[in-house]
Design a protein around this motif. Structure first.
Motif, short mmCIF file in Angstrom:
data_model
loop_
_atom_site.label_atom_id
_atom_site.label_comp_id
_atom_site.label_asym_id
_atom_site.label_seq_id
_atom_site.Cartn_x
_atom_site.Cartn_y
_atom_site.Cartn_z
N TYR A 67 39.47 25.35 -10.05
CA TYR A 67 39.89 24.78 -8.77
C TYR A 67 40.85 23.61 -8.99
O TYR A 67 40.42 22.54 -9.42
N PRO A 68 42.13 23.81 -8.69
CA PRO A 68 43.09 22.70 -8.80
C PRO A 68 42.76 21.60 -7.79
O PRO A 68 42.13 21.85 -6.76
N VAL A 69 43.21 20.39 -8.08
CA VAL A 69 43.04 19.28 -7.16
C VAL A 69 44.12 19.39 -6.09
O VAL A 69 45.27 19.01 -6.31
N LEU A 122 49.02 19.44 -11.56
CA LEU A 122 48.72 18.53 -12.67
C LEU A 122 47.26 18.50 -13.10
O LEU A 122 46.96 18.26 -14.27
N LEU A 123 46.34 18.78 -12.17
CA LEU A 123 44.92 18.60 -12.49
C LEU A 123 44.04 19.70 -11.90
O LEU A 123 44.35 20.26 -10.85
N THR A 124 42.94 19.96 -12.59
CA THR A 124 41.82 20.69 -12.00
C THR A 124 40.66 19.70 -11.92
O THR A 124 40.66 18.67 -12.60
N TRP A 125 39.65 20.02 -11.12
CA TRP A 125 38.54 19.08 -10.93
C TRP A 125 37.72 18.88 -12.20
O TRP A 125 37.02 17.89 -12.35
N ALA A 126 37.82 19.82 -13.13
CA ALA A 126 37.04 19.71 -14.37
C ALA A 126 37.47 18.51 -15.22
O ALA A 126 36.71 18.05 -16.06
N ALA A 127 38.69 18.03 -15.00
CA ALA A 127 39.18 16.90 -15.78
C ALA A 127 38.29 15.67 -15.61
O ALA A 127 38.21 14.83 -16.50
#
Length: 201
Positions: free
Chosen positions: A26-28, A36-41
């Motif tokens: 799931y991308p942010v 640039l980001l997924t929530w897993a980051a």
């Protein structure tokens, strides 16, 4: 009877990996961060924190046991809650990066309290990010099935330079991992010195 604290650490490790394997899909989708980001980051760096605090308090062997428990259980669960390709990518990246984290931490544990967790988490994060995103999303491993079309789309950086979205996710993921690793130094210090003072009492 197993140590309740060690069981808690194992449970936390499994939970972090499983949740991260779900959130990486799931991308942010706010503030234009979907490229640039997924929530897993924001969740996965906690796995390095768990490994490092275990290594500092209980030693290398216990840290390795918790890593292996986390690896086997979370990978099996991820086949159901995520996808087989995500599970394999996560398992491979997790096991290699965590074992390297333990090795680096052990070599540096005699230095100042922050040196070992920061250095080991940074190197571990580099290896984890490279392995996970390459295996999970790149065309090189497309034979494993499950291609995320959104992740594979090219985005324009500047002019005619295009890169796949998953590669930008990898850069963003690594940047957040470094930030979270730095922030987690505070609870690391608190837990470690609290345990150390109790041991001396």
């Amino acid at each position: 009877m197993p140590n309740p604290r060690k069981l808690l650490l194992i449970s936390c490790m499994i939970s972090v990996i499983l949740v991260s394997n779900i959130l990486v899909q799931y991308p942010v989708m706010i503030w234009g961060l979907e490229n640039l980001l997924t929530w897993a980051a924001f969740t996965y760096p906690v796995a390095f924190f768990i490994t490092d605090i275990t290594n500092r308090i209980y030693g290398v062997m216990t840290a390795r046991k918790i890593v292996f428990w986390g690896f086997f259980t979370a990978v099996i669960l991820s086949f159901y809650f995520a996808t087989p390709r995500i599970a394999i990518a996560s398992g491979s990246a997790f096991l290699i990066s965590q074992l390297i984290d333990i090795q680096i931490f052990t070599k540096l544990r005699k230095y100042q309290w922050w040196t070992a967790p920061l250095a080991s988490s940074t190197l571990g994060s580099i290896i984890d990010t490279l392995l996970f995103f390459t295996i999970a999303f790149s065309l090189t491993f497309s034979f494993m099935g499950y291609e995320d079309s959104f992740a594979m789309e090219n985005i324009i950086l500047s002019g005619s330079l295009e890169v796949p979205r998953w590669l930008m996710w990898a850069f963003g993921d690594f940047a957040v991992k470094l930030l979270v690793a730095f922030l987690l130094l505070l609870p690391f210090r608190l837990i470690y010195f609290t345990y150390q003072n109790k041991s001396k009492a």
